[in-house]
Write an enzyme that holds these catalytic residues in place. Sequence first.
Site, PDB file in Angstrom:
ATOM      1  N   LYS A 181       0.839  -1.210   0.000  1.00 33.80           N
ATOM      2  CA  LYS A 181       0.000   0.000   0.000  1.00 33.80           C
ATOM      3  C   LYS A 181       0.876   1.265   0.000  1.00 33.80           C
ATOM      4  CE  LYS A 181      -3.540  -2.780   0.836  1.00 33.80           C
ATOM      5  NZ  LYS A 181      -4.603  -3.151  -0.072  1.00 33.80           N
TER       6      LYS A 181
HETATM    7  C1  LIG Z   1      -5.455  -4.180   0.614  1.00 32.63           C
HETATM    8  C2  LIG Z   1      -6.918  -4.149   0.494  1.00 32.63           C
HETATM    9  C3  LIG Z   1      -7.752  -4.521   1.560  1.00 32.63           C
HETATM   10  C4  LIG Z   1      -7.268  -4.981   2.909  1.00 32.63           C
HETATM   11  O1  LIG Z   1      -6.193  -5.809   2.870  1.00 32.63           O
HETATM   12  P1  LIG Z   1      -5.449  -6.367   4.160  1.00 32.63           P
HETATM   13  O2  LIG Z   1      -4.418  -7.230   3.551  1.00 32.63           O
HETATM   14  O3  LIG Z   1      -6.460  -7.127   4.965  1.00 32.63           O
HETATM   15  O4  LIG Z   1      -4.898  -5.236   4.951  1.00 32.63           O
HETATM   16  C5  LIG Z   1      -9.119  -4.415   1.369  1.00 32.63           C
HETATM   17  N1  LIG Z   1      -9.636  -3.972   0.220  1.00 32.63           N
HETATM   18  C6  LIG Z   1      -8.875  -3.597  -0.822  1.00 32.63           C
HETATM   19  C7  LIG Z   1      -9.530  -3.073  -2.039  1.00 32.63           C
HETATM   20  C8  LIG Z   1      -7.486  -3.688  -0.726  1.00 32.63           C
HETATM   21  O5  LIG Z   1      -6.729  -3.339  -1.776  1.00 32.63           O
END
Ligand SMILES: *Cc1c(COP(=O)(O)O)cnc(C)c1O
Length: 389
Positions: A181
């Site tokens: 992210k």
């Molecule tokens: C990264 C992401 C999440 C959450 O991911 P985690 O790995 O649980 O932190 C949820 N929705 C979207 C669209 C994502 O890209």
Amino acid sequence: MRIALSAPDISQEDIDAVAAVLRTSRLSLGPKLEEFEHAIARYTGAAHAVGVSSGTAGLHLCIRALGIGEGDEVIVPSFAFIAVANAVRYEKALPVFADIEPETLNLDPNRIEAAITSRTKAILVVHTFGCPADLAAILEIARQHHLCVIEDACEAIGAEFDGRKAGGWGDAGVFAFYPNKQITTGEGGMVITENPRIASMVRALRNQGRAETNDWLQHSEVGYNYRLAEMNCALGISQMKRIDAMLARRAEIAGKYHDKLRGIENLRLPALELPRRKLSWFVYVVRLSGTLTQFHRDWIMDEMHRRGIGCGRYFAPIHRQPAYHTACGPRADLRVTEFEAPRCLALPFFNRLQDEQIDEVCENLGELLQLAGSRAMEEPSANSAAGFY
Ligand SMILES: *Cc1c(COP(=O)(O)O)cnc(C)c1O
């Protein structure tokens, strides 16, 4: 891979901040959690921010805190990360898929109302790849039909719609801090809301259902261990200090890709700017166009991998996943999702990506697109029956 698909941006200050926590005796539920929550609240303008162990945990707790349960329906995009539907299923509610708009790849406000039934409780809107959905239109639909809105802003920290931060429009919004992210805590997530009832419910549920007034062994809800450790929070605080520079760097890389790839045949690039929106670049996803299909996308992806260049197929539609063949509401017409998803290709995208690496990615992609477009690469008809993206 010689050129990774993504890579976290970890500075010496980040490392020192995490190490400093390890010299204290508070490794969970301490001052760093509070400081990280304040940093996110200040940045987004939200009244409440609650740190949790992942974005998925945050989505789950939003569903739970809004009282969505068995037999309820939640409208979600199928062109999304699987966690979006999983969070709904954890509470035995049904995800009802609605189609997306071709330009932004976000939920199409014009396709939401057809998916609403007497059991619909919420719209879970995803700000795909860091591009905000049409929040004004979606909130208006929700208001007319008395629905809650949960914003999955896991890919969109810092993005804005009409000058207001994504994540802060709905009843609750969720950010995620997995290493790919915009900012990372290793694993981690954050729920933001204006609603003090939702905030205290999420606070209790992340910590085994302990209400803030309860003592340690008094549980008012059946909760979870979705806590975010102090080391993760220290990393998050340190990363938040650089967020403006990191988002600017990502926008700069998107601009470089745009300049290099512009004009290549059979290739559609993501918009660098869109009306009413400030983008926050999560990934750089190009789309094959013209006569090129999933067959060519998969071949290009394999060939790029063979050449040491990371790329990915963001996203594989949820309604095509084996786990969701029966676990969803009535199947809507998802023709934009069906058309666009198999043509998407995510290119290497991270803060420290070098100009020469961008050049190499673009040269290889251009060459492979040309080969894919030639007659020698015509799709064998048997392949079109493939069920999975
Ligand atoms: C990264 C992401 C999440 C959450 O991911 P985690 O790995 O649980 O932190 C949820 N929705 C979207 C669209 C994502 O890209």
